[in-house]
Every structure is written in structure tokens, then in C-alpha cells.
Motif scaffolding. Structure first.
Motif, PDB file in Angstrom:
ATOM      1  N   TYR A  12      -4.957   7.702  -5.088  1.00 34.56           N
ATOM      2  CA  TYR A  12      -4.870   7.797  -6.552  1.00 34.56           C
ATOM      3  C   TYR A  12      -3.777   6.907  -7.129  1.00 34.56           C
ATOM      4  CZ  TYR A  12      -7.896  11.895  -6.159  1.00 34.56           C
ATOM      5  OH  TYR A  12      -8.949  12.738  -5.912  1.00 34.56           O
ATOM      6  N   GLY A  13      -3.169   6.085  -6.290  1.00 35.35           N
ATOM      7  CA  GLY A  13      -2.116   5.196  -6.766  1.00 35.35           C
ATOM      8  C   GLY A  13      -1.298   4.716  -5.592  1.00 35.35           C
ATOM      9  N   LEU A  14      -0.614   3.576  -5.758  1.00 32.66           N
ATOM     10  CA  LEU A  14       0.299   3.101  -4.718  1.00 32.66           C
ATOM     11  C   LEU A  14       1.704   3.082  -5.300  1.00 32.66           C
ATOM     12  CD1 LEU A  14      -1.792   0.209  -3.100  1.00 32.66           C
ATOM     13  CD2 LEU A  14      -1.418   2.524  -2.207  1.00 32.66           C
ATOM     14  N   ILE A  15       2.681   3.054  -4.419  1.00 33.29           N
ATOM     15  CA  ILE A  15       4.068   3.108  -4.857  1.00 33.29           C
ATOM     16  C   ILE A  15       4.688   1.745  -4.568  1.00 33.29           C
ATOM     17  CG2 ILE A  15       6.304   4.233  -4.462  1.00 33.29           C
ATOM     18  CD1 ILE A  15       3.055   6.048  -3.654  1.00 33.29           C
ATOM     19  N   ALA A  16       5.274   1.142  -5.604  1.00 35.42           N
ATOM     20  CA  ALA A  16       5.797  -0.217  -5.445  1.00 35.42           C
ATOM     21  C   ALA A  16       7.280  -0.195  -5.097  1.00 35.42           C
ATOM     22  CB  ALA A  16       5.577  -1.006  -6.731  1.00 35.42           C
ATOM     23  N   GLU A  17       7.699  -1.235  -4.376  1.00 36.84           N
ATOM     24  CA  GLU A  17       9.123  -1.403  -4.078  1.00 36.84           C
ATOM     25  C   GLU A  17       9.871  -1.613  -5.391  1.00 36.84           C
ATOM     26  OE1 GLU A  17      10.635  -1.188  -1.278  1.00 36.84           O
ATOM     27  OE2 GLU A  17       9.055  -1.405   0.230  1.00 36.84           O
ATOM     28  N   ILE A  28      14.566   9.574   0.091  1.00 43.39           N
ATOM     29  CA  ILE A  28      14.127  10.031  -1.236  1.00 43.39           C
ATOM     30  C   ILE A  28      14.977  11.195  -1.722  1.00 43.39           C
ATOM     31  CG2 ILE A  28      12.172  10.947  -2.554  1.00 43.39           C
ATOM     32  CD1 ILE A  28      10.391   9.722  -0.369  1.00 43.39           C
ATOM     33  N   LYS A  29      15.413  11.094  -2.958  1.00 46.16           N
ATOM     34  CA  LYS A  29      16.212  12.180  -3.534  1.00 46.16           C
ATOM     35  C   LYS A  29      15.529  12.746  -4.775  1.00 46.16           C
ATOM     36  CE  LYS A  29      20.528  10.535  -1.691  1.00 46.16           C
ATOM     37  NZ  LYS A  29      19.714   9.625  -0.798  1.00 46.16           N
ATOM     38  N   ILE A  30      15.749  14.043  -5.011  1.00 46.09           N
ATOM     39  CA  ILE A  30      15.277  14.678  -6.241  1.00 46.09           C
ATOM     40  C   ILE A  30      15.868  13.913  -7.430  1.00 46.09           C
ATOM     41  CG2 ILE A  30      15.452  16.794  -7.652  1.00 46.09           C
ATOM     42  CD1 ILE A  30      13.701  17.264  -5.241  1.00 46.09           C
ATOM     43  N   GLY A  31      15.043  13.560  -8.365  1.00 48.36           N
ATOM     44  CA  GLY A  31      15.523  12.822  -9.529  1.00 48.36           C
ATOM     45  C   GLY A  31      15.375  11.308  -9.395  1.00 48.36           C
ATOM     46  N   ASP A  32      14.983  10.833  -8.204  1.00 47.83           N
ATOM     47  CA  ASP A  32      14.681   9.395  -8.061  1.00 47.83           C
ATOM     48  C   ASP A  32      13.505   9.028  -8.956  1.00 47.83           C
ATOM     49  OD1 ASP A  32      16.601   9.023  -6.151  1.00 47.83           O
ATOM     50  OD2 ASP A  32      15.218   8.735  -4.467  1.00 47.83           O
ATOM     51  N   LEU A  33      13.500   7.795  -9.425  1.00 50.50           N
ATOM     52  CA  LEU A  33      12.326   7.288 -10.148  1.00 50.50           C
ATOM     53  C   LEU A  33      11.517   6.421  -9.197  1.00 50.50           C
ATOM     54  CD1 LEU A  33      13.625   6.141 -13.652  1.00 50.50           C
ATOM     55  CD2 LEU A  33      12.026   8.005 -13.181  1.00 50.50           C
ATOM     56  N   LEU A  34      10.217   6.688  -9.125  1.00 52.93           N
ATOM     57  CA  LEU A  34       9.352   5.847  -8.295  1.00 52.93           C
ATOM     58  C   LEU A  34       8.389   5.089  -9.204  1.00 52.93           C
ATOM     59  CD1 LEU A  34       8.563   8.395  -5.426  1.00 52.93           C
ATOM     60  CD2 LEU A  34      10.235   6.533  -5.398  1.00 52.93           C
ATOM     61  N   TYR A  35       8.040   3.875  -8.798  1.00 49.42           N
ATOM     62  CA  TYR A  35       7.111   3.045  -9.576  1.00 49.42           C
ATOM     63  C   TYR A  35       5.710   3.174  -9.005  1.00 49.42           C
ATOM     64  CZ  TYR A  35      11.290   0.813 -11.426  1.00 49.42           C
ATOM     65  OH  TYR A  35      12.494   0.572 -12.036  1.00 49.42           O
TER      66      TYR A  35
END
Lengths: 365, 365
Positions: free
Chosen positions: A287-292, A327-334
Motif C-alpha cells: 500500500y506504499g513504500l517508505i523513502a530514505e 525507529i523511534k516514536i514520533g519519527d516522521l517517515l516519508y
């Protein structure tokens, strides 16, 4: 920019590059470009097109035509079968701009004749293989009386034959795209040739981002009408219409929970932000990919990461073992969307990487 | 009312009946009702609840909590893992209303402790079998330190354990729903009992429309938190949560094209109006059903008709042979949505059968 919740980011530079490349292709291929604005649905992005000399567009509803008319667009094709119930809007717009509509039945022409008050252009919506809607490209007997009925109305200029080869969305790679393009183009050209003597000025208008992005033969295809290319998305990258580096939108989403025991991360970002379009890859629904993340914006998809499930506000990500602890709680992922048209449609704004908010059209029921 | 394009109709009478029935159930089952407002997302529909004495609700985002606070709701649970990035909104609301949040990790509690300025309630989000998110209901060792960390913050009142048995959405019939409900309830009760001595006031809050609609045993389940029941939809009717006559919303969509050769009708009404949720039935993917029109509103689903495909604005309907010729371009059809939550979320308004427009919350990015 202080991002605190799902936010649709627009890389203006990538977007402009996509626009420039498509304009260059249309010139090289000698096919006039009428970009479809249903993907970006935004006055501001429309202005970027204007800067490169584009002065006509396609839209997917009469309401969207009105929105772009208000932004100064006066040559607009509504590339959707005419909804006769909106006759007031048709007459309103037809009195002001060069409006072209799509029809595909005698029944619609008769209803149109009953209410039309101002000059319009009309395309015959043609089915050249996608089988969603449109008149069968080979059914000349059915098409002829419709052309005649249109001709008899002095307010109507018959513009030509319009088709959308949406079946290229199921293709993989240039070869398959080209095969579909060759097949549909051949049908469209045969159709045009058949009516050439009676109707010498008709044009062929072809849509779909895959063919417009990669096919090299647009001989006799007078107009190209791609939309998605302005942003591209994961689906288009997988089809082969673009590279991942061309995707101009990404959704920034906060991490709200982690499940190391099953390699899952929960983001605030669900079906109400992305829609539920998906692709199948290596036996997995994605349903989506996560970008660097990059210093400014984002780069290539992260190896092995993907969005594996979406519910209303929850997105469930699969994250490989070796990356999990970072990965931390509150991180923003693209998140790179599967289908940028539906994703953009769900949001109320884009934000450029400089934090500028860009308004867009919203369907008003 | 002059409907000219996809319009979401709300049968107020059916909706009020759904509300009344759920209130009666909650009283009968001796479980307090905190309706989830993420389905209707509307101040007006919220007012209907108030008329029946409901004065608390659940929402799915802090932003939605703000919207309902502005409509006078002062006891609100955000039934979604806390997004720590929205700490300003948390503090803003916590200073004004009885706000309860969900957390599921020590990491989140620590971040919460760092910014919290006003009293709040906190639920531990528990996973009792759905496996979307939440703390494993049986992992007391992981839950204990989180409770302790919460207890050490004088601004925090620990409210209890909250779970959503979303796996009932894959059930068929009362028996299967009850089996899941028994299983999750048992886990929740065991969890509550384990911590009863240390934390005597904790409650159990259960969500999901199927169990709240049909299960008879809510002993020890202090609170029920269903949302979808306010409208229901095709998915709920197929699960067995409701009858088709209980579905309180339908999308009126104009017919724009017909394909008698393949029994298909094209409506103006696509993924941007319905979302793409679907069900599988008799080997067929179904994106919506078509209801019989009535003098005012709609009735049961038409036998053999269904929405077989959705793209951005196009809906493709299958229509049985014997009914095909009755359909005319410009007809309005009533489509029952597969998933009313996502459908409502896409629209900007409801219209009652008397033509009254009802505003709703919209996610602002």
C-alpha cells in the motif's frame, strides 16, 4: 516546517522536471500536450504548466472545469462521459470558455441538444481496448449516426475521438506498454481514417501516463492527455513509466507504535490519507513504500520496507530486522503513495519542501 | 432537492433508530456507551446523540477531538495511539475538557511526561487478538512498568484497558462474532483481574460494531465504543451486524453511459466518492450495491445488481439483462457503500431526505 501529522509534501523541482520532460516529449513526438489536471487538482501547479507555455488542460468533472476556469484556464476538455444532469454548469461554462465534452451515445446527444445554449466542442469517447467505457473503436455503424446527430447541432463542433488506454496500468515495462499503445493507436487511426472524408478535421486524443511517458510512436496521435506524470507514484515506477527518483509527492507520517516481535511499525497515516490502492509485488500486497529521508526531501525507497496494511487512520509498515531499532516514536517517515491521484484527492493541501502551502480543488457535494 | 452529481444521502430516521437501538442495548447489557464519532464526523449527528442523553464520545484523531470540543463535547477519548508530535493540541484540549488518550509503550509515556501540562486520562491500548496494534493482553510483564510510569505522573489518571476487535470484520454471522467476542473479552477480563488489586478503578472499553450490535454478553465490559453502527453499510450487513434496511446512507449517482453488450452501466461516482473498500461475494469483488428507489429514499438492494469496479470518478455497475432497458442516461441510482466510514470521510456534506445539508469535519493537512 513543523510537521505534526500526515502531510503531503510536494517536491517542486521534481514536479517541474516531470512537466518539462513531458513537454519536451510532446514536441519531439509532434503531439500536442493537453495535461490532465485531475492528478494535482491545483491552481498553483497549473500555473507552473503555464510558465512553460501550456494553455489548455483536461479535467475529470464539470466542477473541476469551473475551478480551473476561475484560475484562468479557458480551453478545457472534460474527459469524462457527459453528466447531463449538470446542464446548468455546462451552459455556464460554455458561455465563457472553449469547453469540450465527451459523449458516447445518441441518447446523450439528444439530451445535450435539448439544453445546450452556447457553442461547445464534443469528443466521441472511444473504447480502444480498455473496456471501461466509450464507443467500440471498430463499431463504425454505431458511431456514424452519433456524428450525424452532433453535426446537425450548429452549437457543436465535433473535435474528434478521445480514448484512455487505462489497461497500460496493468503492463510491466516499455515493451508491454508499447504493445498496448500500438494496438490502441492502430484502432484509433483506422477510425479516424474511416471518417476522414466526411469529417476532415477530427483529431485523436490519447491519454494514460505510461504510453505518454515511454512510447516513441505518436504519429497520427494529435493530442496526448496524461495526468499522473506530474507527480508519478509507486504504481507508475513499477509499470516502468518513471524511475523512483521522479516521484514528486510523499506523505510525511508520524510513527505512533512499534511491534518488534512482528517487525511492524504503526504510523498515523491510513486509508483517509492514501486511499486503498495497492500493488502486488513478490506475492505481497503493498500500500506504499517508505523513502530514505534526505537533508531536504526524500530519496529512493528503503530496501525491504513497505506499507502492508491500511485502515482508517492506521498504516502498518513492515520493517526489516536490521533497521527496526533505529525507529523511534514520533519519527516522521516519508511514504511514497501507490496512486498519487487518489492520495492527492484526499488531502486539502500540498506543502513544498520550503514549507509553502499549496491549495487544491476539493469536490463539494 | 435537485441532485446533479454524487451526493451522500442520510436517512435521519434510520440513523436515529440505529442510535436508539444501540443505546437500548448498552442499557440492557449494562455497558456504558461511548459512541465512536469517526464514522459520521458531524456536529449535527452528534447533536442527535445528545438528544438521547449521550454526553461522551470517542474520536480517531486529536484534530477530530478539537472539532467535537467546538461542538460542546467535553468528555472525549482519542481511540488511536497517541501521536506525540501533536503535543500542543494535547495540552490545549487537556486544559479544557476531560480528554483521554491511548498509549501502548513506555517510550510514549516518557515523551508524554515531558510535555504534559494539564490533567488527562490514559487508556492502555490492548491487543486482544486483532493484531493491528496495542499491547499483548497477556503480556503482563510489559504492561506493569507502563502502568507504573503512568501512575508516577500526577497529571495522569489511568482509565483502563481499551481494545478494538477489528477481526470481527472478517466474521460471518452472530456465531462467529460471538466466538471472537468471547475470546477477546476473556483476555480483557483476565488482564483487568490481574491488576485489580493495584489498580482497582480500571475499566475495560471494547470497540467494534459487530460485537456491540449482536453479542449478548457484556458482563465486565464496562464501556462499548462502536462507531459504524450509526450508518452501517454493506460490509456490516454481510457480517450480520445489521439488516440492509438499517443502512442509513446511500450515494445518489447519475448514470452517464450504458454498455448493453456487457451488461454494464457507468455512473458518475468513483473511488473519490466511495473509497475502494470491497467485499468478496460469490466469487465476485463488490464495491457497492444498488438499492431500490422509494418514494422517499431507498429500500433493499436490487437483486443481481452491484458495483463491479471503481476508478477515480467512474463506477462500473453490473446490471441483469431483464433490468437493463429500464435504465436511462441521467437516471439517479442509490448506491449502498461497502464501508460507510471511508465513504463519509470523502464527502463534504450529507443531505437528509428533506434536502437539509449537514456539514462534517474534514481533515486539514
Amino acid at each position: 516546517m513543523n510537521i505534526t501529522k500526515p502531510t503531503l509534501l510536494l517536491n517542486e523541482q521534481k514536479c517541474r522536471l516531470n512537466i518539462e520532460k513531458m513537454i519536451a516529449r510532446s514536441k519531439h513526438l509532434n503531439s500536442s500536450l493537453r495535461p490532465h489536471f485531475k492528478t494535482h487538482q491545483s491552481k498553483k501547479v497549473g500555473e507552473w504548466f503555464k510558465e512553460y507555455g501550456i494553455d489548455k488542460c483536461a479535467v475529470s468533472s464539470l466542477e473541476m472545469a469551473k475551478y480551473f476556469y476561475n484560475a484562468g484556464w479557458v480551453d478545457v476538455t472534460v474527459a469524462f462521459p457527459l453528466n447531463v444532469l449538470e446542464y446548468t454548469t455546462v451552459n455556464d461554462l460554455a458561455g465563457k470558455i472553449k469547453l469540450s465534452l465527451c459523449i458516447e451515445s445518441l441518447e446523450t446527444v439528444q439530451l445535450l441538444n435539448d439544453f445546450l445554449e452556447h457553442p461547445i466542442g464534443v469528443f466521441l469517447k472511444i473504447d480502444a481496448g480498455y473496456h471501461r467505457t466509450g464507443l467500440d473503436a471498430e463499431n463504425f455503424e454505431k458511431i456514424e449516426p452519433i456524428l450525424q446527430a452532433l453535426k446537425s447541432n450548429p452549437l457543436i463542433t465535433i473535435k474528434g475521438f478521445l480514448q484512455h488506454a487505462g489497461h497500460t496500468y496493468r503492463a510491466k515495462g516499455k515493451k508491454e506498454i508499447n504493445k498496448i499503445h500500438a494496438h490502441t493507436s492502430e484502432k484509433m487511426i483506422r477510425l479516424k481514417n474511416h471518417f476522414q472524408n466526411q469529417y476532415p478535421d477530427l483529431i485523436i486524443s490519447n491519454g494514460d501516463t505510461p504510453t505518454c511517458s515511454v512510447s516513441e510512436n505518436f504519429e497520427h496521435i494529435d493530442e496526448m492527455r496524461p495526468g499522473n506524470f506530474v507527480f508519478y507514484d509507486v504504481m507508475q515506477a513499477e509499470i516502468g513509466s518513471c524511475g523512483y527518483e521522479d516521484i514528486a509527492v510523499a506523505m510525511a507520517c508520524p510513527v505512533v507504535a512499534k511491534h518488534p516481535d512482528r517487525n511492524e511499525v504503526i504510523i498515523y497515516g491510513g486509508a483517509i490519507h492514501f486511499s486503498k490502492d495497492q500493488i502486488q509485488k513478490d506475492g505481497q500486497t503493498i500500500y506504499g513504500l517508505i523513502a530514505e529521508p534526505e537533508r531536504k526531501g526524500w530519496g529512493q525507497p528503503k530496501e525491504g520496507w513497505f506499507v502492508k496494511k491500511l485502515s482508517q487512520e492506521h498504516g502498518t509498515l513492515h520493517v526489516p530486522d536490521q533497521d527496526f531499532d533505529s525507529i523511534k516514536i514520533g519519527d516522521l517517515l516519508y511514504i511514497l503513495p501507490i496512486h498519487s491521484c487518489l492520495t492527492a484527492n484526499l488531502m486539502s493541501k500540498y506543502y513544498t519542501l520550503d514549507g509553502e502551502g499549496i491549495e487544491m480543488f476539493r469536490y463539494q457535494s
